[in-house]
Design a protein around this motif. Structure first.
Motif, PDB file in Angstrom:
ATOM      1  N   TYR A 175     -29.915 -51.755  48.125  1.00 57.87           N
ATOM      2  CA  TYR A 175     -30.992 -51.129  48.437  1.00 57.87           C
ATOM      3  C   TYR A 175     -32.383 -52.320  48.310  1.00 57.87           C
ATOM      4  O   TYR A 175     -32.090 -53.189  47.705  1.00 57.87           O
ATOM      5  CB  TYR A 175     -31.505 -49.838  47.659  1.00 57.87           C
ATOM      6  CG  TYR A 175     -31.621 -50.422  46.133  1.00 57.87           C
ATOM      7  CD1 TYR A 175     -32.854 -50.635  45.657  1.00 57.87           C
ATOM      8  CD2 TYR A 175     -30.662 -50.522  45.159  1.00 57.87           C
ATOM      9  CE1 TYR A 175     -33.269 -51.187  44.505  1.00 57.87           C
ATOM     10  CE2 TYR A 175     -30.994 -50.816  44.104  1.00 57.87           C
ATOM     11  CZ  TYR A 175     -32.194 -51.048  43.690  1.00 57.87           C
ATOM     12  OH  TYR A 175     -32.467 -51.424  42.313  1.00 57.87           O
ATOM     13  N   ASP A 176     -33.428 -51.859  49.071  1.00 59.73           N
ATOM     14  CA  ASP A 176     -34.504 -52.748  49.041  1.00 59.73           C
ATOM     15  C   ASP A 176     -35.656 -51.879  48.720  1.00 59.73           C
ATOM     16  O   ASP A 176     -36.196 -51.561  49.753  1.00 59.73           O
ATOM     17  CB  ASP A 176     -34.729 -53.577  50.280  1.00 59.73           C
ATOM     18  CG  ASP A 176     -35.878 -54.604  50.180  1.00 59.73           C
ATOM     19  OD1 ASP A 176     -36.490 -54.483  49.353  1.00 59.73           O
ATOM     20  OD2 ASP A 176     -36.414 -54.956  51.400  1.00 59.73           O
ATOM     21  N   ALA A 177     -36.229 -51.739  47.485  1.00 55.76           N
ATOM     22  CA  ALA A 177     -37.061 -50.783  47.122  1.00 55.76           C
ATOM     23  C   ALA A 177     -38.408 -51.393  47.763  1.00 55.76           C
ATOM     24  O   ALA A 177     -39.363 -50.304  47.876  1.00 55.76           O
ATOM     25  CB  ALA A 177     -37.183 -50.599  45.507  1.00 55.76           C
ATOM     26  N   ALA A 178     -38.351 -52.462  47.898  1.00 55.63           N
ATOM     27  CA  ALA A 178     -39.854 -53.065  48.447  1.00 55.63           C
ATOM     28  C   ALA A 178     -39.972 -52.972  50.217  1.00 55.63           C
ATOM     29  O   ALA A 178     -41.006 -53.141  50.712  1.00 55.63           O
ATOM     30  CB  ALA A 178     -40.108 -54.397  48.068  1.00 55.63           C
ATOM     31  N   GLY A 179     -38.765 -52.564  50.640  1.00 56.85           N
ATOM     32  CA  GLY A 179     -38.678 -52.653  52.243  1.00 56.85           C
ATOM     33  C   GLY A 179     -39.591 -51.469  52.834  1.00 56.85           C
ATOM     34  O   GLY A 179     -40.070 -50.350  52.013  1.00 56.85           O
ATOM     35  N   GLN A 180     -39.941 -51.745  54.240  1.00 62.97           N
ATOM     36  CA  GLN A 180     -40.882 -50.624  54.707  1.00 62.97           C
ATOM     37  C   GLN A 180     -40.093 -49.160  54.807  1.00 62.97           C
ATOM     38  O   GLN A 180     -38.903 -49.368  55.452  1.00 62.97           O
ATOM     39  CB  GLN A 180     -41.299 -51.107  56.051  1.00 62.97           C
ATOM     40  CG  GLN A 180     -41.832 -50.036  56.854  1.00 62.97           C
ATOM     41  CD  GLN A 180     -43.253 -49.593  56.209  1.00 62.97           C
ATOM     42  OE1 GLN A 180     -44.022 -50.375  55.904  1.00 62.97           O
ATOM     43  NE2 GLN A 180     -43.696 -48.402  56.434  1.00 62.97           N
ATOM     44  N   PRO A 181     -40.391 -48.087  54.229  1.00 62.56           N
ATOM     45  CA  PRO A 181     -39.990 -46.880  54.419  1.00 62.56           C
ATOM     46  C   PRO A 181     -39.941 -46.447  55.866  1.00 62.56           C
ATOM     47  O   PRO A 181     -40.912 -46.964  56.619  1.00 62.56           O
ATOM     48  CB  PRO A 181     -40.431 -45.900  53.296  1.00 62.56           C
ATOM     49  CG  PRO A 181     -41.746 -46.592  53.218  1.00 62.56           C
ATOM     50  CD  PRO A 181     -41.712 -48.101  53.507  1.00 62.56           C
ATOM     51  N   ARG A 182     -39.325 -45.466  56.400  1.00 59.87           N
ATOM     52  CA  ARG A 182     -39.481 -44.663  57.544  1.00 59.87           C
ATOM     53  C   ARG A 182     -40.790 -44.064  57.676  1.00 59.87           C
ATOM     54  O   ARG A 182     -41.274 -43.686  56.615  1.00 59.87           O
ATOM     55  CB  ARG A 182     -38.325 -43.467  57.660  1.00 59.87           C
ATOM     56  CG  ARG A 182     -36.940 -44.003  57.757  1.00 59.87           C
ATOM     57  CD  ARG A 182     -36.662 -44.408  59.033  1.00 59.87           C
ATOM     58  NE  ARG A 182     -35.178 -44.892  58.988  1.00 59.87           N
ATOM     59  CZ  ARG A 182     -34.263 -44.004  59.443  1.00 59.87           C
ATOM     60  NH1 ARG A 182     -34.361 -43.084  59.821  1.00 59.87           N
ATOM     61  NH2 ARG A 182     -32.999 -44.563  59.551  1.00 59.87           N
ATOM     62  N   SER A 183     -41.260 -44.349  58.986  1.00 64.26           N
ATOM     63  CA  SER A 183     -42.598 -43.636  58.991  1.00 64.26           C
ATOM     64  C   SER A 183     -42.834 -42.183  58.716  1.00 64.26           C
ATOM     65  O   SER A 183     -41.745 -41.635  58.975  1.00 64.26           O
ATOM     66  CB  SER A 183     -43.276 -43.897  60.178  1.00 64.26           C
ATOM     67  OG  SER A 183     -42.561 -43.265  61.238  1.00 64.26           O
TER      68      SER A 183
END
Length: 353
Positions: A46-54
């Protein structure tokens, strides 16, 4: 205009794909879903800092359909609560859980002791499997927490130890990441208040950890909408969980089921007990699917759900008018989505929309 919208809605409902999603969405309320219980950060990258779904992607037609089902089921449960059927259900639960209720404190202490001894035995973990640590002091502290649970007088010391572990996790992983786990602060409060034989401004210790559990699961459900791709490897490995539906829809449904049941934990007496029973079944079934790691990681939340299920001494102030249920659920959903996306944007400089 209203008639036009109604005709459009009926026409859309008659479409085969939407009708199928309606059926499977409703079936989730009776069958539960293991993906709503497995904590994906323990099993997948997982990448907690990644851009979430809009939010535009999250608040889609499927989401609206599932929310409508959630409001219907939740409101129906609230209507039934003060009827003869609700009273019969409550009496049946009372007979099943009487023995557990009498020993709630001992059960919570025993399971929490097991939890912290297990963390010590595995090693290198603060509170949950993805919260890694190399500190040599964490293991002895976990053993000390478990030992402190043997006596009521030392339970506040164990609570302080849990707060220290939580603080270390915040230091190493950040406040936003630890927003996943307010249940540990709730457990610490429960242990401290129970050991001291006190309430928190009139709120009983069990209610404190109940509210913390509700917030924990509501927050976790948003991740299923914001980052459904984290769970896709699990769904590939366990294809039976999706009931034959595509992964995107399944994760939206899993998130809605979890959010609604989590909010129900903070609602009226029978509603929260039924919600606890459903969540308990989901978490226990996930343990069989995902194994030892899931058993250890979710043991604390499982014992809290058992305590909520067993609690049948409601106060009159615990009851609310059924018509407040849909408004409460929508308000909680709005606040949680807003807090998650704004908090993520503030922490990681990502976009909200």
């Amino acid at each position: 205009m209203f008639r036009s919208l109604t005709r459009d809605a009926i026409a859309a409902f008659r479409g085969s794909s939407l009708y199928a999603k309606y059926v499977v969405g409703l079936s989730f309320w009776f069958l539960g879903t293991q993906a709503a219980s497995a904590h994906v950060k323990w099993f997948c990258a997982y990448d907690a800092a990644g851009q979430p779904r809009s939010l535009e992607n999250v608040l889609c037609q499927d989401f609206e359909l599932l929310l409508g089902l959630a409001l219907f089921c939740f409101f129906s449960g609230c209507l039934v609560e003060r009827t003869s059927l609700g009273e019969l259900t409550a009496r049946s639960l009372n007979r099943f859980t009487d023995g557990l209720r009498l020993h709630t404190e001992e059960i919570i202490r025993a399971v929490c002791g097991f939890f912290f001894v297990s963390l010590w035995a595995v090693g290198g973990i603060l509170l949950t499997p993805e919260l890694k640590t190399t500190s040599p002091m964490v293991g002895p502290l976990q053993l000390a927490i478990a030992a402190g649970l043997l006596w009521r007088r030392t339970m506040p010391l164990s609570a302080a130890g849990i707060a220290v572990l939580f603080g270390l996790a915040v230091r190493d992983y950040g406040t936003f990441h630890l927003a996943d786990y307010p249940i540990f602060l709730g457990l610490a409060a429960y242990l401290a208040l129970t050991g001291l034989q006190k309430d928190l401004f009139g709120i009983p210790p069990l209610d404190v950890v109940r509210y913390a559990t509700a917030v924990t699961l509501m927050w976790a459900s948003v991740e299923k909408w914001a980052y459904p791709e984290w769970s896709f490897p699990l769904l590939i490995e366990h294809p039976g969980m999706t009931l034959g539906f595509d992964s995107e829809f399944y994760m939206r449904a899993a998130g809605m089921v979890e959010f609604t049941l989590a909010f129900a934990l903070a609602w009226t007496p029978l509603v929260r007990r039924v919600a606890a029973a459903m969540l308990l079944g989901m978490f226990v079934s996930a343990c069989f699917e995902f194994g030892k790691l899931d058993v250890i990681g979710h043991s604390a939340i499982i014992v809290v759900l058992i305590a909520i299920l067993s609690d049948h001494q409601p106060r009159e102030a615990d009851y609310r008018a059924p018509w407040l249920a849909p408004a409460g659920l929508c308000a909680a959903l709005t606040v949680t989505l807003f807090a998650y996306y704004v908090g993520h944007a503030a922490t990681f400089n990502t976009s909200i929309l």
